[in-house]
Design an enzyme around this catalytic site. Structure first.
Site, PDB file in Angstrom:
ATOM      1  CB  CYS A  42      -0.945   0.012   1.203  1.00 20.94           C
ATOM      2  SG  CYS A  42      -0.090  -0.023   2.792  1.00 20.94           S
ATOM      3  CD  GLU A  78      -3.280  -2.044  -1.257  1.00 11.09           C
ATOM      4  OE1 GLU A  78      -2.662  -3.095  -1.125  1.00 11.09           O
ATOM      5  OE2 GLU A  78      -3.435  -1.216  -0.335  1.00 11.09           O
TER       6      GLU A  78
END
Length: 543
Positions: free
Chosen positions: A415, A459
């Protein structure tokens, strides 16, 4: 290494967009505070604004006022309805919102979780001690104990006596009437862009052989609040995920359906905030794990090591899809691991196949890998999946991953791809050292996934494959590439060729050194005669 010197060593695929770009969040966190409204509609009026207790987002930070959430299109309408209910409650409540500056007051935050697939809604209300916050003095003005039980019961009734209201919104497909033509043009362009993104998603899912995510089932009845928790906290910042909560209403659990699995989620446990995009993300992970498992012809003999596993979502989805047969998950959160164990049983798996451990990964990873080898055999193939927080992996986790030879592929779900992933990749892929032993990994593929539409974040699924011994030693640039092209030579033959080349190079160097030595001798003789001549001519000049 050769992979790092080539033009483009990493294959980067196109970003996979989120199937939902509007109201996609399944978790919302609001803050109690005050908003300010002008009592007059005329700008010339100098009357000071009215201070109104409210709940919403802190658009201007802790020093600013609370803003209504209705204008933000990533916020579900049900969350806005809950905010309206709480604002109605606050307008007549004798208990004020918590003040971050003076640390007095009661109501602090409210967290909402939604499952539109299973028609569930959990609300967690965080509050300071009714007898006064951390900054309260001994004066009675900060003690609200006498009102607490009554106001607590009234708030529960406000939230549960009817289905969650769906207020009108001023974004997206139904913008309010405007005279400003540029805004209307902008909204039309947004709608057109959404259609293009959906078409691109369908195309990419087909190209990458990823199963299309399941669309939300239409609700047969209005969504209601099914569970309420209260959490008392007197700290100055935020509580940790294990901080205790008190169940006050409805069911004690919250569940969400993700892909083929159903997951139970505790109030403080982590769960992906975009369910439909999480299915795209997990399908991408499954695709990378399946590539390794299929090489062994029997995926059920492959072990998945799930680091930072949370409630077990990634590992259990991989198990359900049949790409692996064994699972070991590690996470620091005890509530999340409790959920993971329950989720394994909920989805038909036994403790024999799935092991979950609540601990810091760096403290138990070596031990859990050795236990897995004892249970399933020393030569069991292992695929590791890591999904760390923004700060990345601990150095001891990286050490364990590098020194476990059975891990031939590492799927890193980041992330923070421009931050901690860079740091971790350097330690995973660097040459062996005393601290980081074992053959290094090399990055081979990257797959970005848009988990947070309308933001700058995404992501990144980064695939790291273990380097072969011959590739690490520099004898072969890329073993897999050579094998695919059908020109791979046996390593032993390659070594003999290298030895012959070394011998020829030594003989050639020896001949050159001999010639160079003879040239040096001749040159040194000339240099010895030259100074004498120069000295003689200088004496003659002086005479």
């Amino acid at each position: 290494y050769p992979w790092a010197t080539r033009g483009r060593p990493i294959e980067f695929r196109k970003l996979l967009p989120s199937p939902a770009t509007i109201e996609y969040r399944n978790k919302i966190e609001f803050t109690f505070g005050y908003r300010y409204e002008s009592p007059s509609a005329t700008p010339q009026d100098s009357t000071p604004p009215i201070k109104i207790p409210s709940v919403g987002y802190l658009a201007g930070g802790w020093a600013g006022a609370v803003s209504r959430p209705h204008i933000l299109s990533n916020t579900p309408t049900e969350a806005c309805g809950i905010a309206d209910l709480i604002n109605t409650f606050l307008s007549t409540s004798p208990m004020p919102p918590y003040d971050q500056k003076s640390h007095t007051g009661v109501w602090r935050t409210v967290t909402c979780r939604f499952s539109k697939r299973l028609n569930q809604c959990m609300v967690i209300i965080q509050h300071a001690s009714p007898s006064g916050g951390a900054g309260a003095n001994n004066l009675k003005e900060h003690d609200y104990s006498e009102h607490w039980e009554t106001e607590r019961a009234r708030l529960i009734k406000v939230l549960t006596e009817a289905p969650i209201p769906l207020p009108d919104r001023d974004y997206g497909e139904k913008p309010p009437p405007r005279e400003n033509t540029p805004n209307e043009t902008r909204d039309t362009e947004i709608l057109k862009k959404r259609e293009e993104l959906q078409a691109e998603l369908d195309k990419q899912l087909k190209e990458h052989s990823i199963v299309a995510p399941e669309k939300d089932h239409e609700l047969t009845e209005p969504l209601k609040v099914t569970s309420i928790y209260f959490q008392e906290f007197d700290g100055l910042s935020m509580p940790n995920p294990e901080h205790p909560v008190q169940h006050a209403y409805g069911t004690t659990t919250f569940e969400e359906k993700l892909g083929p699995c159903t997951f139970r989620v505790s109030p403080g446990a982590f769960f992906q905030v975009n369910t439909r995009a999480a299915e795209v993300l997990y399908n991408a992970i499954i695709h990378k794990v399946r590539q390794v498992a299929q090489k062994d012809k029997d995926p059920k003999k492959t072990l998945l090591l799930d680091v930072c596993c949370g409630t077990g979502t990634i590992g259990l989805v991989c198990m359900k899809e049949g790409v692996v047969g064994k699972l070991v998950g590690v996470d620091i959160s005890e509530p999340a691991i409790k959920d993971a164990k329950i989720n394994a049983k909920l989805n038909g798996f036994s403790e024999k196949d799935c092991t979950f451990v609540a601990s810091r990964a760096e403290l138990v990873l070596f031990k859990e890998i050795e236990k897995a080898k004892e249970r399933f055999g020393d030569h069991i193939p292992i695929v590791a999946v890591v999904d760390p927080a923004r700060e990345g992996l601990h150095c001891d986790v990286i050490k364990a991953l590098r020194t476990t030879d059975q891990i031939q592929r590492l799927v890193y779900v980041s992330c923070n791809p421009t931050g901690s992933l860079v740091k971790d990749a350097a330690m995973l892929c660097g040459p062996p050292t005393k601290k980081y032993g074992g053959l290094p990994f090399k990055p081979t593929e990257g797959q970005p996934v848009d988990m947070f539409p309308q933001t700058n974040h995404c992501e990144l699924v980064m695939v790291f494959d273990r380097m072969a011994e011959e590739e690490h030693s520099g004898l072969v640039e890329d073993k897999e590439k050579v094998e695919m092209e059908g020109i791979f030579e046996p390593i032993e033959e390659k070594k003999e060729d290298v030895q012959k080349e070394d011998e020829n190079a030594k003989e050639k160097a020896s001949e050159e050194n001999q010639k160079e030595g003879e040239n040096v001798k001749e040159k040194s003789g000339e240099d010895e005669q030259k100074p004498k001549e120069e000295t003689k001519s200088a004496d003659e000049e002086r005479k």
